[in-house]
Design a protein around this motif. Sequence first.
Motif, mmCIF file in Angstrom:
data_model
loop_
_atom_site.group_PDB
_atom_site.id
_atom_site.type_symbol
_atom_site.label_atom_id
_atom_site.label_comp_id
_atom_site.label_asym_id
_atom_site.label_seq_id
_atom_site.Cartn_x
_atom_site.Cartn_y
_atom_site.Cartn_z
ATOM 1 N N ALA A 159 4.915 -10.871 0.875
ATOM 2 C CA ALA A 159 3.656 -10.246 0.482
ATOM 3 C C ALA A 159 3.640 -8.768 0.862
ATOM 4 C CB ALA A 159 2.483 -10.975 1.131
ATOM 5 N N ARG A 160 4.116 -8.447 2.059
ATOM 6 C CA ARG A 160 4.165 -7.039 2.485
ATOM 7 C C ARG A 160 5.072 -6.239 1.569
ATOM 8 N NH1 ARG A 160 3.944 -9.206 7.773
ATOM 9 N NH2 ARG A 160 6.220 -9.131 7.985
ATOM 10 N N ALA A 161 6.194 -6.837 1.168
ATOM 11 C CA ALA A 161 7.116 -6.146 0.259
ATOM 12 C C ALA A 161 6.472 -5.884 -1.098
ATOM 13 C CB ALA A 161 8.392 -6.963 0.086
ATOM 14 N N MET A 162 5.485 -6.688 -1.450
ATOM 15 C CA MET A 162 4.764 -6.534 -2.715
ATOM 16 C C MET A 162 3.518 -5.652 -2.558
ATOM 17 S SD MET A 162 5.088 -10.577 -3.799
ATOM 18 C CE MET A 162 4.097 -10.483 -5.282
ATOM 19 N N GLY A 163 3.283 -5.174 -1.321
ATOM 20 C CA GLY A 163 2.110 -4.339 -1.075
ATOM 21 C C GLY A 163 0.841 -5.123 -0.850
ATOM 22 N N LEU A 164 0.979 -6.400 -0.468
ATOM 23 C CA LEU A 164 -0.173 -7.271 -0.248
ATOM 24 C C LEU A 164 -0.356 -7.568 1.235
ATOM 25 C CD1 LEU A 164 0.517 -9.937 -3.020
ATOM 26 C CD2 LEU A 164 -1.217 -8.143 -3.115
ATOM 27 N N GLU A 165 -1.594 -7.844 1.604
ATOM 28 C CA GLU A 165 -1.884 -8.335 2.949
ATOM 29 C C GLU A 165 -2.183 -9.817 2.857
ATOM 30 O OE1 GLU A 165 -5.089 -7.858 6.623
ATOM 31 O OE2 GLU A 165 -5.177 -6.501 4.896
ATOM 32 N N LEU A 166 -1.389 -10.621 3.550
ATOM 33 C CA LEU A 166 -1.549 -12.073 3.526
ATOM 34 C C LEU A 166 -1.745 -12.555 4.954
ATOM 35 C CD1 LEU A 166 -1.503 -14.703 1.822
ATOM 36 C CD2 LEU A 166 0.966 -14.809 2.259
ATOM 37 N N ARG A 167 -2.954 -12.973 5.266
ATOM 38 C CA ARG A 167 -3.253 -13.440 6.613
ATOM 39 C C ARG A 167 -2.534 -14.748 6.900
ATOM 40 N NH1 ARG A 167 -9.139 -12.614 8.563
ATOM 41 N NH2 ARG A 167 -8.833 -14.840 8.981
ATOM 42 N N SER A 168 -2.297 -15.012 8.193
ATOM 43 C CA SER A 168 -1.585 -16.224 8.597
ATOM 44 C C SER A 168 -2.304 -17.486 8.147
ATOM 45 C CB SER A 168 -1.396 -16.248 10.121
ATOM 46 O OG SER A 168 -0.601 -15.176 10.542
ATOM 47 N N ASP A 169 -3.643 -17.497 8.237
ATOM 48 C CA ASP A 169 -4.371 -18.705 7.859
ATOM 49 C C ASP A 169 -4.265 -18.970 6.358
ATOM 50 O OD1 ASP A 169 -5.903 -16.485 7.231
ATOM 51 O OD2 ASP A 169 -7.816 -17.461 7.656
ATOM 52 N N THR A 170 -4.251 -17.902 5.559
ATOM 53 C CA THR A 170 -4.111 -18.072 4.108
ATOM 54 C C THR A 170 -2.703 -18.536 3.751
ATOM 55 O OG1 THR A 170 -5.719 -16.308 3.762
ATOM 56 C CG2 THR A 170 -4.404 -16.962 1.867
ATOM 57 N N ALA A 171 -1.706 -17.951 4.407
ATOM 58 C CA ALA A 171 -0.317 -18.357 4.155
ATOM 59 C C ALA A 171 -0.097 -19.812 4.555
ATOM 60 C CB ALA A 171 0.641 -17.444 4.906
ATOM 61 N N LEU A 172 -0.658 -20.221 5.691
ATOM 62 C CA LEU A 172 -0.510 -21.611 6.131
ATOM 63 C C LEU A 172 -1.213 -22.559 5.164
ATOM 64 C CD1 LEU A 172 0.456 -23.640 8.221
ATOM 65 C CD2 LEU A 172 -1.638 -23.222 9.523
ATOM 66 N N PHE A 173 -2.380 -22.161 4.665
ATOM 67 C CA PHE A 173 -3.077 -22.967 3.665
ATOM 68 C C PHE A 173 -2.195 -23.173 2.439
ATOM 69 C CE2 PHE A 173 -5.621 -23.026 -0.239
ATOM 70 C CZ PHE A 173 -6.384 -24.168 -0.034
ATOM 71 N N MET A 174 -1.528 -22.115 1.990
ATOM 72 C CA MET A 174 -0.650 -22.226 0.826
ATOM 73 C C MET A 174 0.488 -23.196 1.093
ATOM 74 S SD MET A 174 -0.449 -18.230 -0.421
ATOM 75 C CE MET A 174 0.790 -18.601 -1.684
ATOM 76 N N VAL A 175 1.107 -23.085 2.262
ATOM 77 C CA VAL A 175 2.221 -23.975 2.603
ATOM 78 C C VAL A 175 1.760 -25.432 2.642
ATOM 79 C CG1 VAL A 175 3.845 -24.612 4.437
ATOM 80 C CG2 VAL A 175 3.528 -22.213 3.841
ATOM 81 N N GLN A 176 0.606 -25.662 3.224
ATOM 82 C CA GLN A 176 0.125 -27.038 3.385
ATOM 83 C C GLN A 176 -0.391 -27.645 2.087
ATOM 84 O OE1 GLN A 176 -2.766 -26.443 6.523
ATOM 85 N NE2 GLN A 176 -1.270 -26.916 8.131
ATOM 86 N N ARG A 177 -0.942 -26.834 1.203
ATOM 87 C CA ARG A 177 -1.563 -27.363 -0.008
ATOM 88 C C ARG A 177 -0.681 -27.289 -1.246
ATOM 89 N NH1 ARG A 177 -7.103 -27.998 -0.012
ATOM 90 N NH2 ARG A 177 -6.711 -28.869 -2.084
#
Length: 226
Positions: free
Chosen positions: A171-189
């Motif tokens: 996400a950082r390489a793409m210029g995005l900010e991705l919080r840990s809780d959002t990233a974990l939600f994506m992994v889990q769901r």
Amino acid sequence: MTLQQLPLNVQLPANETFATLVTGPNDEAVNLARTGSQPLVYLWGRRGVGKSHLLHATCAAAQQQVMYLPLAELRDTVSAQVLRGLELYPWLCLDDIDAVVDDETWCFELFALLNRVRDAQAGRVLVTASCSPAQLTAAYPDVQSRLSWGVVVQVHALDDADKVRALQVRARAMGLELRSDTALFMVQRLGRDLVSLIDCLQRLDKASIAAQRKLTIPFVKAVLAI
């Protein structure tokens, strides 16, 4: 490395470098690819564990001429004769070799290429597959023995914590900010397949630009309909 070194207009993903690669339990595989210390390295593991990313990173970091071939994409679109003359390259990166070795023509040309590289005693070959050499379904069994001569390393899947890190790094390489809780939600769901997770991240990137929204859990739910 320039695009002119890549055959058939193959372009490498801009964000798949060593800088965006989360190693996890795969230090040995990454070190072998980065250093080029072995003449033949065979990396195997299931889809989504990062094998192609590792090859792309190796190509991006190479100080010598490199040839990258995504064999699963090329099998039905080009002749197996594309493998002829590749022994002249200091670096060969052959992705998804198991996609072609069951075909007699491809398998023969691959066998001949490996023999030429061995005889030249100069080039380095980095190979990926979904299974070990012993498990390959090859038209010519001698190909399995040739591939087994190299260093064979299994590439393991990242755990959930490392997948969260991998998503945040990408996400950082793409210029995005991705919080840990959002990233974990994506992994889990969204499942544990990192390739699919990165595809979803790219969809979210476009949607966030269009909507001028940050990547929050509600936004992820809305865009991906989960």
